[in-house]
Design a protein around this motif. Sequence first.
Motif, PDB file in Angstrom:
ATOM      1  N   UNK A 171      91.580 -39.872  11.514  1.00  0.00           N
ATOM      2  CA  UNK A 171      90.597 -39.276  10.606  1.00  0.00           C
ATOM      3  C   UNK A 171      89.183 -39.641  11.029  1.00  0.00           C
ATOM      4  N   UNK A 172      88.961 -40.923  11.307  1.00  0.00           N
ATOM      5  CA  UNK A 172      87.619 -41.377  11.680  1.00  0.00           C
ATOM      6  C   UNK A 172      87.153 -40.740  12.975  1.00  0.00           C
ATOM      7  N   UNK A 173      88.100 -40.516  13.905  1.00  0.00           N
ATOM      8  CA  UNK A 173      87.712 -39.936  15.190  1.00  0.00           C
ATOM      9  C   UNK A 173      87.472 -38.437  15.106  1.00  0.00           C
ATOM     10  N   UNK A 174      88.186 -37.763  14.226  1.00  0.00           N
ATOM     11  CA  UNK A 174      88.146 -36.297  14.172  1.00  0.00           C
ATOM     12  C   UNK A 174      87.102 -35.752  13.211  1.00  0.00           C
ATOM     13  N   UNK A 175      86.822 -36.491  12.148  1.00  0.00           N
ATOM     14  CA  UNK A 175      85.977 -35.949  11.080  1.00  0.00           C
ATOM     15  C   UNK A 175      84.664 -36.713  10.937  1.00  0.00           C
ATOM     16  N   UNK A 176      84.048 -37.028  12.062  1.00  0.00           N
ATOM     17  CA  UNK A 176      82.796 -37.793  12.020  1.00  0.00           C
ATOM     18  C   UNK A 176      81.692 -37.045  11.275  1.00  0.00           C
ATOM     19  N   UNK A 177      81.690 -35.709  11.376  1.00  0.00           N
ATOM     20  CA  UNK A 177      80.654 -34.932  10.688  1.00  0.00           C
ATOM     21  C   UNK A 177      80.732 -35.119   9.172  1.00  0.00           C
ATOM     22  N   UNK A 178      81.944 -35.223   8.657  1.00  0.00           N
ATOM     23  CA  UNK A 178      82.115 -35.427   7.207  1.00  0.00           C
ATOM     24  C   UNK A 178      81.547 -36.773   6.790  1.00  0.00           C
ATOM     25  N   UNK A 179      81.726 -37.807   7.645  1.00  0.00           N
ATOM     26  CA  UNK A 179      81.217 -39.133   7.306  1.00  0.00           C
ATOM     27  C   UNK A 179      79.689 -39.152   7.310  1.00  0.00           C
ATOM     28  N   UNK A 180      79.110 -38.437   8.293  1.00  0.00           N
ATOM     29  CA  UNK A 180      77.645 -38.400   8.350  1.00  0.00           C
ATOM     30  C   UNK A 180      77.083 -37.707   7.108  1.00  0.00           C
ATOM     31  N   UNK A 181      77.711 -36.602   6.731  1.00  0.00           N
ATOM     32  CA  UNK A 181      77.250 -35.862   5.554  1.00  0.00           C
ATOM     33  C   UNK A 181      77.382 -36.719   4.294  1.00  0.00           C
TER      34      UNK A 181
END
Length: 371
Positions: free
Chosen positions: A351-361
């Motif tokens: 999850x952390x590797x694939x969805x980095x854009x979600x974490x930034x948002x």
Amino acid sequence: MRATNLHAFTVSLRQEFPEAESLRIRKAKRASGTVWQLVGVHGNGDTIARQLKASNESEAFHGARELMMQLSGRSSSKSFTKHHLRAALEAITSKGYRDATGRAKVSGVRKVCEWLAERSLAVDEKALHKAVMELAPEENRKRRSVLEAASLLATVAGENLDIEGLRFRNPLPTRRPAVDDPAIFQALDTDLLKLGDPGAISVYRVVVVTGVRANGALSMKIPGPFDGDEFPEGGFQPGVQLPYWDSKRGRAGFCTPTVRDWWDHWDLTLPPNQLKEYWMPHDRPATNEQIEKANNLLSNYAAMLRRKVHKDAAHSLGFRALRHAATARLLKSGMQPLTVAELISTSVAQIEATYSDCFRQHAITEAARLL
């Protein structure tokens, strides 16, 4: 290399077998027809004049290689590879794997053995190492099965294969495009009807609502009067627990609607009659036959999507794309990765590797809220 150039074949033979430096492949005319021979002096001093079983020059070259294997004391690839193949297959059978797993392991072993036999190579550490390197790149998931097959062949052949430098290496995760829930809802509400199969339509919709794998949707325990339960008060909203069996991880799992009202809008409570014969238990593993039958059904649904909706529909409406939509939906809500991983049945690292854009948002939103 041209098949009419015996000199080139001879040079190739000498490069592979230094002891063939004074040997050559030649063509001769006999009363019975054309024959091919390996003639000259072997590196050990023996005079060689052997007829090769061949009908053309290419076959003569391969026959000469086999003969050099025998003369030089190397393993005869065909006979020894078959012996080790049989031993490896017996070892797989003795483990009692489920049918699909056993077939995959057998396929991997056969693939490595065929590669060795085509090159007349023995089952040894050097040849197995080369087979693994050529059959599957290190960032290709097939590397795992090829390496496992090579390791098993090394074991039955008594070879010591060092696998550390051969292991599969995870490539950089695929960046997932942004998810537009309204567009997905519209497509699943209208375009999906082109499938004309209530079972397929239901499975696709359950996957996008819950994020569960498609075969998990076929083992889900949905609370309701038919199961001796009551329908959830307020409908099937986020927080309603839906148990299922996670066949990929071999354990019981649970999921919940990841978006409000979609489940009830599509009335997913009662699975269509078309799915009844494919339904699997939610609290224990399914049989090999049940899993194979369900997987074949889901493969047909994927082909149906490409054929009846659009050839590229899998990019936005395929099972993987719909699981991605549910995962992104949970992350954008601010849910912790560990919780999302449990609900979607994946790993936090993935999850952390694939969805980095979600974490930034989410980080920007959280900063605005706290500051």
